[in-house]
Design an enzyme around this catalytic site. Structure first.
Site, PDB file in Angstrom:
ATOM      1  CG  ASP A 114      -1.667 -22.325 -56.104  1.00  0.00           C
ATOM      2  OD1 ASP A 114      -1.607 -21.592 -54.932  1.00  0.00           O
ATOM      3  OD2 ASP A 114      -1.551 -23.762 -55.986  1.00  0.00           O
TER       4      ASP A 114
ATOM      5  CG  ASN B 200       9.028 -26.037 -50.790  1.00  0.00           C
ATOM      6  OD1 ASN B 200      10.086 -25.657 -51.317  1.00  0.00           O
ATOM      7  ND2 ASN B 200       8.108 -25.383 -50.074  1.00  0.00           N
TER       8      ASN B 200
ATOM      9  CG  HIS C 275      12.051 -25.264 -47.653  1.00  0.00           C
ATOM     10  ND1 HIS C 275      12.198 -26.537 -46.900  1.00  0.00           N
ATOM     11  CD2 HIS C 275      10.704 -24.873 -47.774  1.00  0.00           C
ATOM     12  CE1 HIS C 275      10.961 -26.412 -46.310  1.00  0.00           C
ATOM     13  NE2 HIS C 275      10.005 -25.891 -46.719  1.00  0.00           N
TER      14      HIS C 275
ATOM     15  CG  ASP D  59      13.040 -20.120 -51.531  1.00  0.00           C
ATOM     16  OD1 ASP D  59      11.727 -20.261 -50.990  1.00  0.00           O
ATOM     17  OD2 ASP D  59      13.845 -20.021 -50.493  1.00  0.00           O
TER      18      ASP D  59
ATOM     19  CD  GLU E  87       1.948 -22.904 -52.452  1.00  0.00           C
ATOM     20  OE1 GLU E  87       2.165 -22.431 -51.578  1.00  0.00           O
ATOM     21  OE2 GLU E  87       1.099 -23.936 -52.340  1.00  0.00           O
TER      22      GLU E  87
END
Lengths: 334, 107
Positions: free
Chosen positions: A198, A206, A211, A215, A241
């Site tokens: 994680d 973010n 975003h 990404d 994530e």
């Protein structure tokens, strides 16, 4: 024998040979296998299909055709019915019974136009039936349709199991592969490890950088994972994530070494969108160095627990459990 | 041997691809005729049937529809297992062999 046309491209099949989704390739010139006992048919089709963008491979009996199909996963098979050793129907039955070859479209070629033969061929799973002597323009048209259908189906099958952003397997595929690999592990009593990863404080990336930056981190980490895993490993985007990796034939100790390389690589990476903000990951590993001793859900639960233990202990670290020794280890950031 | 007039090619011998196929077929014919003769001597009906079936399917695509027809007639005869048809099988076989010979020699 027209051996000059038999350039063979070995490729991996979609469901069995391909272990990390990023390796999938949809070939520009599909491999077409022609199985017929008559030299005349081979020479005719090799000559008349020269202008088609296909690679044509010739086999002269059903058994050899079946073996070639299993080893090379052609995009299409043209199969004669009337052959010695293993006839066309028997070959077709075998192709459809084998998980490696069952999805390969088969066009049956036959000198008999008897309706019963056609019905039998379709019942056994053929996609088309072409009578001899051939109408070449018709044969070419039918060949193209079958190849198009195959490529669309391949694309759909791929989309259904691949995460669009990262090219890793998606969650649905993870669930399926985890079940398969777990069962294999139990059956053979071999080592295996499951990894949950994680990204630490992902929300702040973010929120802070947008975003697209988030990404970029997700796909960047996916690339690091792809670099470290082997072909037999199954790397997935578990969701958001969160990532998972199934490592068959791998002890927790070896899994730890792989994960630590990914963790350190991630920590060292400078991200173009936010050069001053490093990204770290927390990792939970659960596995066995000997054989499986607990059920599938407990195993997954333990990997998850270890991930959250790593988070609670301050993030950017890996927690490991080896069921065989029941030992819990900890690896911290250097 | 009853020498039949070879039927005109359904392929164009001036087209290089067609010519290549015609050439291949004609080159292969003598060996096929030998196989047919040997099979006939040994009364090996399975081999005759297989070869007739192959010629039926292939010959028309190589520009030899008459060989295809003769092979089809022979194959039909072989499906009929009545004793009376043996004479006819022989006749159809001779017709096919004669036709193949005429093309093989004519080239």
């Amino acid at each position: 024998m027209p051996s000059s046309v038999s350039a063979i491209h070995t490729r991996r099949g979609l469901d069995l040979g391909m272990h990390t989704a990023h390796n999938a390739n949809l070939d520009a010139t599909p491999l077409v296998l022609l199985v017929d006992d008559s030299k005349f048919v081979h020479r005719l089709l090799v000559t008349r299909l020269r202008s088609e963008s296909i690679t044509l491979h010739s086999e002269y009996d059903g058994k050899a055709g079946l073996e070639f199909a299993i080893a090379n996963s052609p995009a299409l098979i043209m199969l004669d019915l009337d052959m010695p050793i293993m006839d066309g129907f028997e070959t077709l039955r075998n192709l459809k019974d084998n998980p490696i070859t069952k999805d390969i479209p088969v066009i049956v070629l036959s000198g008999n136009s008897a309706t019963q033969d056609k019905v039998t061929a379709f019942d056994l799973g053929a996609v088309d039936f072409i009578c001899k002597p051939f109408e070449l323009t018709e044969l070419r048209a039918r060949l193209r349709v079958s190849l198009q259908l195959h490529s669309v189906m391949q694309m759909l099958a791929q989309k259904a199991m691949i995460d669009g952003l990262t090219g890793l397997y998606n969650r649905a595929m993870f669930d399926q592969r985890w079940q398969e690999e777990y069962e294999r592990c139990v059956r053979h009593g071999h080592p295996m490890s499951l990894v949950m990863i994680d990204i630490d404080n992902f929300k702040s990336i973010n929120d802070g950088y947008g975003h697209p930056a988030g990404d970029a981190v997700i796909s960047g980490l996916a690339r690091m994972m792809i670099t470290e895993v082997r072909k037999s490993d199954v790397a997935c985007r578990y969701g958001g994530e969160e990532f998972s990796i199934i490592l068959p034939e791998t002890s927790p100790e070896d899994a730890l070494a792989i994960c630590e390389r990914i963790r350190i690589q991630c920590e060292k990476t400078v991200w173009p969108n936010h050069p001053g903000r490093t990204v770290t990951i927390s990792i939970g590993i659960a596995g066995t160095s000997v054989e499986a001793t607990l059920d599938r859900d407990q195993w997954l639960g333990q990997a998850d627990k270890n991930l959250y233990a790593a988070k609670n202990a301050g993030r950017n670290q890996t927690r490991v459990t080896d069921f065989a020794t029941d030992s819990q280890g900890l690896s911290r950031a250097g | 041997m009853h020498a039949q007039d070879p039927a005109p090619f359904s392929l164009d011998p001036n087209n290089p691809e067609d010519a290549e196929l015609i050439g291949f077929f004609v080159d292969e014919l003598p060996a096929r005729v030998d196989t047919l003769r040997t099979a006939a001597e040994n009364e090996d009906l399975d081999s005759i049937k297989r070869l007739a079936h192959q010629l039926k399917g292939a010959a028309p695509s190589y520009g030899f529809p008459t060989i295809g027809q003769a092979a089809a007639q022979l194959e039909d005869c072989l499906k009929d297992t009545g004793i009376n048809s043996l004479v006819q099988i022989k006749a159809e076989l001779d017709a096919l062999i004669g036709l193949c010979d005429s093309y093989a020699k004519g080239s």
